[in-house]
Design a protein around this motif. Structure first.
Motif, PDB file in Angstrom:
ATOM      1  N   ALA A  57      51.258  30.827  43.592  1.00 48.10           N
ATOM      2  CA  ALA A  57      51.290  31.410  44.931  1.00 48.10           C
ATOM      3  C   ALA A  57      50.224  32.487  44.976  1.00 48.10           C
ATOM      4  O   ALA A  57      50.134  33.324  44.074  1.00 48.10           O
ATOM      5  N   ILE A  58      49.390  32.444  46.009  1.00 51.55           N
ATOM      6  CA  ILE A  58      48.419  33.512  46.205  1.00 51.55           C
ATOM      7  C   ILE A  58      49.114  34.610  46.993  1.00 51.55           C
ATOM      8  O   ILE A  58      49.383  34.475  48.187  1.00 51.55           O
ATOM      9  N   ASP A  59      49.453  35.685  46.291  1.00 53.83           N
ATOM     10  CA  ASP A  59      50.307  36.737  46.835  1.00 53.83           C
ATOM     11  C   ASP A  59      51.686  36.171  47.162  1.00 53.83           C
ATOM     12  O   ASP A  59      51.933  34.957  47.052  1.00 53.83           O
ATOM     13  N   ALA A  60      52.588  37.046  47.545  1.00 55.99           N
ATOM     14  CA  ALA A  60      53.964  36.652  47.826  1.00 55.99           C
ATOM     15  C   ALA A  60      54.476  37.430  49.029  1.00 55.99           C
ATOM     16  O   ALA A  60      55.291  38.343  48.898  1.00 55.99           O
ATOM     17  N   PRO A  61      54.008  37.079  50.229  1.00 55.58           N
ATOM     18  CA  PRO A  61      54.369  37.869  51.406  1.00 55.58           C
ATOM     19  C   PRO A  61      55.847  37.816  51.763  1.00 55.58           C
ATOM     20  O   PRO A  61      56.388  38.790  52.293  1.00 55.58           O
ATOM     21  N   ARG A 117      57.073  23.586  41.470  1.00 61.12           N
ATOM     22  CA  ARG A 117      57.755  24.748  40.909  1.00 61.12           C
ATOM     23  C   ARG A 117      56.728  25.845  40.684  1.00 61.12           C
ATOM     24  O   ARG A 117      55.714  25.630  40.011  1.00 61.12           O
ATOM     25  N   ILE A 118      56.979  27.013  41.250  1.00 62.44           N
ATOM     26  CA  ILE A 118      56.010  28.100  41.162  1.00 62.44           C
ATOM     27  C   ILE A 118      55.990  28.664  39.739  1.00 62.44           C
ATOM     28  O   ILE A 118      57.006  29.133  39.226  1.00 62.44           O
ATOM     29  N   THR A 119      54.824  28.587  39.107  1.00 66.43           N
ATOM     30  CA  THR A 119      54.657  29.073  37.739  1.00 66.43           C
ATOM     31  C   THR A 119      53.910  30.402  37.679  1.00 66.43           C
ATOM     32  O   THR A 119      54.001  31.125  36.685  1.00 66.43           O
ATOM     33  N   HIS A 120      53.152  30.722  38.745  1.00 69.62           N
ATOM     34  CA  HIS A 120      52.349  31.934  38.752  1.00 69.62           C
ATOM     35  C   HIS A 120      52.325  32.547  40.154  1.00 69.62           C
ATOM     36  O   HIS A 120      52.454  31.830  41.147  1.00 69.62           O
ATOM     37  N   ILE A 121      52.129  33.846  40.201  1.00 70.80           N
ATOM     38  CA  ILE A 121      51.742  34.541  41.428  1.00 70.80           C
ATOM     39  C   ILE A 121      50.454  35.287  41.116  1.00 70.80           C
ATOM     40  O   ILE A 121      50.398  36.060  40.159  1.00 70.80           O
ATOM     41  N   LEU A 125      59.531  39.887  43.181  1.00 74.96           N
ATOM     42  CA  LEU A 125      60.692  39.927  42.297  1.00 74.96           C
ATOM     43  C   LEU A 125      61.649  38.773  42.566  1.00 74.96           C
ATOM     44  O   LEU A 125      62.201  38.170  41.633  1.00 74.96           O
ATOM     45  N   ALA A 126      61.866  38.431  43.834  1.00 73.77           N
ATOM     46  CA  ALA A 126      62.771  37.322  44.148  1.00 73.77           C
ATOM     47  C   ALA A 126      62.212  35.998  43.630  1.00 73.77           C
ATOM     48  O   ALA A 126      62.965  35.162  43.106  1.00 73.77           O
ATOM     49  N   LEU A 127      60.915  35.793  43.765  1.00 68.31           N
ATOM     50  CA  LEU A 127      60.312  34.556  43.265  1.00 68.31           C
ATOM     51  C   LEU A 127      60.328  34.513  41.740  1.00 68.31           C
ATOM     52  O   LEU A 127      60.550  33.457  41.136  1.00 68.31           O
ATOM     53  N   LYS A 128      60.115  35.655  41.118  1.00 73.55           N
ATOM     54  CA  LYS A 128      60.167  35.716  39.652  1.00 73.55           C
ATOM     55  C   LYS A 128      61.569  35.417  39.147  1.00 73.55           C
ATOM     56  O   LYS A 128      61.753  34.706  38.143  1.00 73.55           O
ATOM     57  N   GLU A 129      62.561  35.938  39.855  1.00 77.46           N
ATOM     58  CA  GLU A 129      63.949  35.658  39.463  1.00 77.46           C
ATOM     59  C   GLU A 129      64.275  34.180  39.644  1.00 77.46           C
ATOM     60  O   GLU A 129      64.965  33.574  38.820  1.00 77.46           O
TER      61      GLU A 129
END
Length: 256
Positions: A30-34, A49-53, A67-71
């Protein structure tokens, strides 16, 4: 090496969300996480499946979903070393001149201070893709919150030397208002006039103006054209240096 797949969608009121997927390694950045829910929904829709931001800068409308995406995904968050203390969940810091691999795709980090003090852009070299965050927009550039016009001018010059066929993905859908301002600064530019009409039509149909091409920006974006004689004449700044002309253009945009 297969081409990367990209998915572009709206977040918040006018942020672009972008997912970059490598089919060979099954990595997705994901390019940034708005906005976490919107970013996750876009990934689920594509079966990714998102592996990186890849974080460009610390502003809340670019990191609120970290943080929500990382969790949810356990993804690795990469971001600028100069803004490390302000980026939630940051795992790896990068700086101007660094490079890393995304699968088999090399990524160069370009430091672009101006909008914020530590802003960075991600250049996918072989793919001719630039993820510019809030440094360079279609027909615009980022507002200067933390650094000077001189800093931003030099940052934009670093981007302008990339290949003209580089596709630029930017952080916000500001293009319609940017086009109207650009015409006020560069009224004799026929290519800009035609482009502004194209943008009016796209937005009337609810279509996005992303990506743009660097070659097109160099022809039409006033923030890259401080050295253009026509713009200088219009501003009555023929004898001033490029940084001064750029600063005047930015000031006028702030009050447009």
């Amino acid at each position: 090496m297969k081409a990367l797949e990209l998915d572009v969608f709206m977040c918040r009121s006018d942020n672009f969300g972008v997912l970059v997927h490598d089919t060979e390694s099954n990595l997705t950045a994901a390019i940034d996480a708005p906005e976490a829910k919107v970013v996750a929904a876009a990934a689920e829709r594509r079966g990714w499946r998102i592996t990186h931001i890849f974080t460009t800068h610390h502003h809340i409308d670019h990191v609120e979903g970290n943080l929500a995406l990382k969790e949810q995904y356990g993804c690795e968050i990469i971001g600028p070393i100069d803004e490390a203390v302000a980026i939630p969940g940051l795992d790896r810091t990068v700086a101007d001149g660094d490079s890393f691999q995304f699968g088999q795709h090399p990524v160069n980090v370009i430091g672009t201070p101006g909008h914020t003090a530590g802003h960075i852009c991600y250049h996918f070299v072989d793919d001719k893709l630039l993820f510019a965050g809030d440094t360079l927009f279609a027909l615009g550039c980022g507002r200067l919150f933390e650094r000077t016009p001189s800093d931003m001018w030099h940052s934009l010059q670093k981007l302008s030397v990339l290949p003209d066929e580089t596709a630029i993905y930017f952080g916000h859908e500001y293009t319609l208002s940017n086009a109207r301002f650009a015409r006020s600064i560069d009224p004799d530019n026929e290519r800009l006039k035609a482009r502004a009409e194209e943008i009016e039509a796209l937005r009337a149909e609810g279509k996005y103006t992303i990506p743009t091409m660097l070659g097109l920006e160099k022809e039409t974006n006033p923030f890259l054209r401080a050295g253009d004689p026509s713009i200088r004449r219009h501003l009555l700044m023929e004898t001033r240096d490029n940084e001064d002309v750029f600063a005047e253009i930015r000031k006028r945009k702030d009050n447009f």
